[in-house]
Design a protein around this motif. Structure first.
Motif, mmCIF file in Angstrom:
data_model
loop_
_atom_site.group_PDB
_atom_site.id
_atom_site.type_symbol
_atom_site.label_atom_id
_atom_site.label_comp_id
_atom_site.label_asym_id
_atom_site.label_seq_id
_atom_site.Cartn_x
_atom_site.Cartn_y
_atom_site.Cartn_z
ATOM 1 N N LEU A 1 46.189 88.292 -10.636
ATOM 2 C CA LEU A 1 45.290 87.460 -9.851
ATOM 3 C C LEU A 1 45.940 86.093 -9.705
ATOM 4 C CD1 LEU A 1 41.836 88.274 -11.524
ATOM 5 C CD2 LEU A 1 42.911 89.392 -9.564
ATOM 6 N N PHE A 2 46.180 85.686 -8.495
ATOM 7 C CA PHE A 2 46.848 84.431 -8.179
ATOM 8 C C PHE A 2 45.755 83.462 -7.738
ATOM 9 C CE2 PHE A 2 50.699 82.409 -6.063
ATOM 10 C CZ PHE A 2 51.439 82.352 -7.221
ATOM 11 N N ILE A 3 45.233 82.640 -8.659
ATOM 12 C CA ILE A 3 44.045 81.836 -8.389
ATOM 13 C C ILE A 3 44.425 80.366 -8.264
ATOM 14 C CG2 ILE A 3 41.744 81.211 -9.187
ATOM 15 C CD1 ILE A 3 41.685 83.849 -10.726
ATOM 16 N N MET A 4 44.353 79.848 -7.059
ATOM 17 C CA MET A 4 44.704 78.458 -6.796
ATOM 18 C C MET A 4 43.434 77.612 -6.774
ATOM 19 S SD MET A 4 46.305 76.763 -3.363
ATOM 20 C CE MET A 4 46.851 75.057 -3.327
ATOM 21 N N VAL A 5 43.451 76.511 -7.538
ATOM 22 C CA VAL A 5 42.349 75.553 -7.552
ATOM 23 C C VAL A 5 42.865 74.246 -6.961
ATOM 24 C CG1 VAL A 5 40.680 74.313 -8.964
ATOM 25 C CG2 VAL A 5 41.377 76.632 -9.618
ATOM 26 N N HIS A 6 42.181 73.737 -5.956
ATOM 27 C CA HIS A 6 42.618 72.465 -5.374
ATOM 28 C C HIS A 6 41.405 71.639 -4.972
ATOM 29 C CE1 HIS A 6 41.773 73.151 -1.029
ATOM 30 N NE2 HIS A 6 41.972 74.420 -1.331
ATOM 31 N N ASP A 7 41.628 70.370 -4.726
ATOM 32 C CA ASP A 7 40.579 69.460 -4.308
ATOM 33 C C ASP A 7 40.592 69.351 -2.786
ATOM 34 O OD1 ASP A 7 38.703 67.168 -5.483
ATOM 35 O OD2 ASP A 7 39.691 66.391 -3.690
ATOM 36 N N PRO A 8 39.431 69.197 -2.139
ATOM 37 C CA PRO A 8 39.420 69.058 -0.673
ATOM 38 C C PRO A 8 40.304 67.922 -0.169
ATOM 39 C CG PRO A 8 37.203 69.455 -1.485
ATOM 40 C CD PRO A 8 38.070 69.259 -2.695
ATOM 41 N N ARG B 1 41.514 81.481 -3.614
ATOM 42 C CA ARG B 1 41.625 80.034 -3.428
ATOM 43 C C ARG B 1 40.250 79.401 -3.590
ATOM 44 N NH1 ARG B 1 43.132 77.379 2.432
ATOM 45 N NH2 ARG B 1 42.584 75.201 1.955
ATOM 46 N N LEU B 2 40.137 78.438 -4.509
ATOM 47 C CA LEU B 2 38.888 77.722 -4.738
ATOM 48 C C LEU B 2 39.134 76.230 -4.623
ATOM 49 C CD1 LEU B 2 38.962 80.183 -7.133
ATOM 50 C CD2 LEU B 2 36.664 79.296 -7.451
ATOM 51 N N THR B 3 38.128 75.512 -4.150
ATOM 52 C CA THR B 3 38.187 74.059 -4.175
ATOM 53 C C THR B 3 37.217 73.552 -5.227
ATOM 54 O OG1 THR B 3 36.384 73.468 -2.636
ATOM 55 C CG2 THR B 3 38.496 74.178 -1.662
ATOM 56 N N THR B 4 37.371 72.302 -5.603
ATOM 57 C CA THR B 4 36.484 71.715 -6.600
ATOM 58 C C THR B 4 35.065 71.542 -6.067
ATOM 59 O OG1 THR B 4 37.188 69.499 -5.907
ATOM 60 C CG2 THR B 4 38.361 70.504 -7.762
ATOM 61 N N ALA B 5 34.861 71.733 -4.766
ATOM 62 C CA ALA B 5 33.529 71.614 -4.177
ATOM 63 C C ALA B 5 32.802 72.949 -4.104
ATOM 64 C CB ALA B 5 33.630 71.011 -2.775
ATOM 65 N N ASP B 6 33.488 74.062 -4.388
ATOM 66 C CA ASP B 6 32.882 75.390 -4.283
ATOM 67 C C ASP B 6 32.049 75.716 -5.515
ATOM 68 O OD1 ASP B 6 34.143 75.904 -1.835
ATOM 69 O OD2 ASP B 6 35.944 76.670 -2.822
ATOM 70 N N PRO B 7 30.937 76.461 -5.346
ATOM 71 C CA PRO B 7 30.239 77.010 -6.510
ATOM 72 C C PRO B 7 31.117 78.089 -7.140
ATOM 73 C CG PRO B 7 29.281 77.859 -4.474
ATOM 74 C CD PRO B 7 30.290 76.816 -4.074
#
Length: 335
Positions: A241-248, A305-311
């Motif tokens: 699982l290649f899970i990227m976390v980034h800020d908008p 891909r998730l952002t810090t604004a996502d639930p």
């Protein structure tokens, strides 16, 4: 208040805005009790192995997972080319036609959580730092694995420390990782090893047994073409699982202006007063995103891909929803 990265995706520098208030800011550090209570949300996550392993032919499986025990799944009619050793003689006698057994991976499998808590992860303009979101993702995946009966282990690291735990059953493997994720970080090092993720991932590849599920959770800020080698080793015989976390703010440049920052202990200015500067800023992120997606496709990893604004819980559950279907499709395409 928040840490940020300069314009280039592969830079070793970090920046911090208003560091005096960062210790008190909400979302700066993961809380252990919050990571534990995420177990309820983890029930939404589907971590069952992608596709079904059909152990009916000698010399290979239809899954990329190899070298592990199998559980009986069901029987079907014998087809030319099926391995006679997998004949289901009881069903054959009852039905009057030859049947073979189909198998799937055993329920208990090793799950590895590789979680980046380095300097570039301690940044956020929405809800929480990327490091906190990464901790929540790891907790959700860990609880989902525990509830499936899988064994959980992992490697948590920042710029100066690391904690590795071999996969263990029930809470024995997961809780030490959650405790480390909730441990307050020390002062940020002025020297950031940009290749720490690659170094530790390459080491992990020598310890992971085939058939494992490996979740890489990071912003992958320093990943380059050279990282193809360690990712290939991790993906060989495993599901990744290649899970990227980034800020908008990383994907969309802020408004035109000059922004005071603190980089490597020195105050400076982000000059975004021209359209060209904003364009370079966004182009660097787009280039990194394209590179990471290409790496994921190349090695059959599931890209999230998730952002810090996502639930976090609902977003992760939705992202993993089509994982097994895609794995089964890939398996059929390799027949």
């Amino acid at each position: 208040m928040f840490q940020a990265h300069p314009f280039t995706a592969n830079t070793a520098h970090t920046a911090q805005i208003d560091p005096q208030s960062s210790a008190q800011a909400s979302g700066v550090r993961a809380e252990l009790h919050q990571l534990i209570t995420l177990r309820a949300q983890a029930q939404r996550l589907d971590l069952a192995p992608r596709g079904r392993v059909l152990a009916t032919r000698s010399g290979g499986h239809l899954s990329r997972l190899r070298g592990r025990g199998m559980e009986f799944d069901e029987s079907r009619v014998y087809l030319p080319g099926d391995d006679p050793r997998n004949m289901d003689w009881r069903v054959t006698a009852r039905a009057g036609t030859p049947h073979v057994k189909l198998f799937r991976e055993e329920r208990e499998r090793p799950v590895w959580l590789l979680v980046d808590q380095g300097p570039s992860m301690r940044f956020g303009t929405r809800v929480a730092f990327k490091s906190v979101i990464a901790a929540q993702v790891a907790a959700l995946l860990g609880w989902a694995a525990v509830d499936r009966g899988d064994r959980v282990g992992g490697l948590i690291f920042d710029e100066s420390r690391q904690l590795e735990r071999q996969p263990a059953a029930r809470h024995a493997g997961l809780l030490p990782l959650l405790e480390r994720l909730a441990t307050p970080l020390g002062a940020t090092s002025v020297t950031d090893d940009r290749h720490r993720l690659a170094t530790l991932a390459a080491q992990l590849a020598t310890r992971v047994r085939p058939g494992s599920l490996i979740a890489l959770i990071s912003d992958f800020a320093a990943v380059t073409e050279a990282d193809n080698a360690w990712l290939a080793r991790l993906a060989a015989g495993n599901e990744v699982l290649f899970i990227m976390v980034h800020d908008p703010l990383e994907a969309q440049a802020p408004a035109l202006g000059r922004y005071p920052v603190l980089r490597d202990g020195r105050r400076g200015i982000w000059d975004l007063t021209t359209a060209e500067a904003r364009s370079r800023y966004q182009a660097a992120f787009a280039q990194r995103l394209e590179h990471l997606e290409r790496l994921a496709r190349l090695h059959g990893a599931h890209w999230v891909r998730l952002t810090t604004a996502d639930p976090v819980g609902p977003t992760l559950a939705q992202a993993l929803g089509g994982r097994r279907a895609r794995g089964a499709l890939n398996a059929r395409s390799t027949r």
